[in-house]
Design a protein around this motif. Structure first.
Motif, PDB file in Angstrom:
ATOM      1  N   ILE A  90       0.839  -1.203   0.000  1.00  0.00           N
ATOM      2  CA  ILE A  90       0.000   0.000   0.000  1.00  0.00           C
ATOM      3  C   ILE A  90       0.872   1.250   0.000  1.00  0.00           C
ATOM      4  CG2 ILE A  90      -1.608   1.363   1.405  1.00  0.00           C
ATOM      5  CD1 ILE A  90      -2.831  -1.409   2.277  1.00  0.00           C
ATOM      6  N   ARG A  91       1.925   1.226   0.784  1.00  0.00           N
ATOM      7  CA  ARG A  91       2.820   2.379   0.861  1.00  0.00           C
ATOM      8  C   ARG A  91       3.620   2.571  -0.433  1.00  0.00           C
ATOM      9  NH1 ARG A  91      -0.009   4.231   4.534  1.00  0.00           N
ATOM     10  NH2 ARG A  91       0.419   3.796   6.696  1.00  0.00           N
ATOM     11  N   ASP A  92       4.248   1.496  -0.906  1.00  0.00           N
ATOM     12  CA  ASP A  92       5.203   1.605  -2.006  1.00  0.00           C
ATOM     13  C   ASP A  92       4.592   1.529  -3.402  1.00  0.00           C
ATOM     14  OD1 ASP A  92       7.062   1.711   0.031  1.00  0.00           O
ATOM     15  OD2 ASP A  92       7.765  -0.341  -0.254  1.00  0.00           O
ATOM     16  N   VAL A  93       3.654   0.621  -3.599  1.00  0.00           N
ATOM     17  CA  VAL A  93       3.096   0.406  -4.933  1.00  0.00           C
ATOM     18  C   VAL A  93       1.844   1.253  -5.170  1.00  0.00           C
ATOM     19  CG1 VAL A  93       2.161  -1.319  -6.539  1.00  0.00           C
ATOM     20  CG2 VAL A  93       4.087  -1.920  -5.055  1.00  0.00           C
ATOM     21  N   LEU A  94       0.939   1.262  -4.209  1.00  0.00           N
ATOM     22  CA  LEU A  94      -0.273   2.065  -4.362  1.00  0.00           C
ATOM     23  C   LEU A  94      -0.030   3.541  -4.055  1.00  0.00           C
ATOM     24  CD1 LEU A  94      -3.047  -0.254  -2.855  1.00  0.00           C
ATOM     25  CD2 LEU A  94      -2.235  -0.078  -5.222  1.00  0.00           C
ATOM     26  N   LYS A  95       1.166   3.844  -3.559  1.00  0.00           N
ATOM     27  CA  LYS A  95       1.587   5.224  -3.295  1.00  0.00           C
ATOM     28  C   LYS A  95       0.626   5.960  -2.360  1.00  0.00           C
ATOM     29  CE  LYS A  95       4.990   4.974  -6.296  1.00  0.00           C
ATOM     30  NZ  LYS A  95       6.218   4.445  -5.812  1.00  0.00           N
ATOM     31  N   GLN A  96       0.356   5.311  -1.226  1.00  0.00           N
ATOM     32  CA  GLN A  96      -0.500   5.928  -0.215  1.00  0.00           C
ATOM     33  C   GLN A  96       0.269   6.037   1.104  1.00  0.00           C
ATOM     34  OE1 GLN A  96      -4.611   5.108  -0.012  1.00  0.00           O
ATOM     35  NE2 GLN A  96      -4.699   4.270  -2.064  1.00  0.00           N
ATOM     36  N   PRO A  97       1.270   6.926   1.142  1.00  0.00           N
ATOM     37  CA  PRO A  97       2.127   7.017   2.326  1.00  0.00           C
ATOM     38  C   PRO A  97       1.435   7.587   3.563  1.00  0.00           C
ATOM     39  CG  PRO A  97       2.640   8.779   0.792  1.00  0.00           C
ATOM     40  CD  PRO A  97       1.650   7.879   0.100  1.00  0.00           C
ATOM     41  N   LYS A  98       0.361   8.332   3.394  1.00  0.00           N
ATOM     42  CA  LYS A  98      -0.282   8.982   4.540  1.00  0.00           C
ATOM     43  C   LYS A  98      -1.531   8.263   5.031  1.00  0.00           C
ATOM     44  CE  LYS A  98       1.569  13.530   3.845  1.00  0.00           C
ATOM     45  NZ  LYS A  98       2.400  13.691   4.996  1.00  0.00           N
ATOM     46  N   LEU A  99      -2.020   7.263   4.302  1.00  0.00           N
ATOM     47  CA  LEU A  99      -3.219   6.540   4.716  1.00  0.00           C
ATOM     48  C   LEU A  99      -2.953   5.826   6.040  1.00  0.00           C
ATOM     49  CD1 LEU A  99      -6.085   5.432   4.064  1.00  0.00           C
ATOM     50  CD2 LEU A  99      -4.935   3.529   2.907  1.00  0.00           C
ATOM     51  N   PRO A 100      -3.715   6.122   7.080  1.00  0.00           N
ATOM     52  CA  PRO A 100      -3.502   5.440   8.361  1.00  0.00           C
ATOM     53  C   PRO A 100      -3.850   3.951   8.260  1.00  0.00           C
ATOM     54  CG  PRO A 100      -4.814   7.441   8.654  1.00  0.00           C
ATOM     55  CD  PRO A 100      -4.738   7.175   7.186  1.00  0.00           C
ATOM     56  N   ILE A 101      -2.920   3.110   8.686  1.00  0.00           N
ATOM     57  CA  ILE A 101      -3.133   1.668   8.706  1.00  0.00           C
ATOM     58  C   ILE A 101      -2.881   1.175  10.121  1.00  0.00           C
ATOM     59  CG2 ILE A 101      -2.453  -0.585   7.792  1.00  0.00           C
ATOM     60  CD1 ILE A 101      -1.471   0.889   5.260  1.00  0.00           C
ATOM     61  N   VAL A 102      -3.866   0.442  10.651  1.00  0.00           N
ATOM     62  CA  VAL A 102      -3.798  -0.106  12.001  1.00  0.00           C
ATOM     63  C   VAL A 102      -3.819  -1.624  11.891  1.00  0.00           C
ATOM     64  CG1 VAL A 102      -4.960  -0.287  14.228  1.00  0.00           C
ATOM     65  CG2 VAL A 102      -4.991   1.888  12.978  1.00  0.00           C
TER      66      VAL A 102
END
Length: 128
Positions: free
Chosen positions: A67-79
């Motif tokens: 999600i961080r690297d490929v989907l380019k969503q560095p700020k999406l909160p993941i718990v």
């Protein structure tokens, strides 16, 4: 608010769905695999993702990295929401970009506290 839960166990999904509905009056969107979750993330905007570790095909730690690297969503909160209490797994979860880690069984008070903290700040929240 719009939440996604990536979890392959229907009972866990049902419990978290009830908690989210009770706490925030929101419907919890659910995916049974990381890949299904990726599809949903590409089609819709979510405020937060809850992620299990033990998923079919791709585990939750690798899914967070994707999600961080490929989907380019560095700020999406993941718990992370997992019964896995291994310090190594918890550390890897944080290293790959999760913002908080909740151990199962999930307590409604912990879910509320962590979710609200994660939505208010970009800080990393310690594991509970």
């Amino acid at each position: 608010m719009k939440f996604l839960y990536i979890e392959d166990q229907p009972l866990n999904t049902r419990i978290l769905s009830l908690f989210v509905e009770q706490l925030w009056g929101e419907k919890l969107f659910c995916a049974e695999t990381a890949e299904d979750g990726f599809d949903m993330l590409m089609e819709q905007d979510f405020d937060l993702v809850y992620m299990d570790i033990n998923l079919p095909k791709m585990n939750g730690v690798d899914a967070v990295k994707y999600i961080r690297d490929v989907l380019k969503q560095p700020k999406l909160p993941i718990v992370m929401v997992s019964a896995n209490t291994s310090e190594n797994v918890i550390a890897k979860s944080y290293e790959n970009g999760c913002r908080a880690y909740i151990k199962k069984p999930v307590k409604i008070g912990n879910l509320k506290e962590i979710t609200e903290q994660v939505l208010k700040t970009d800080e990393i929240i310690p594991c509970i």
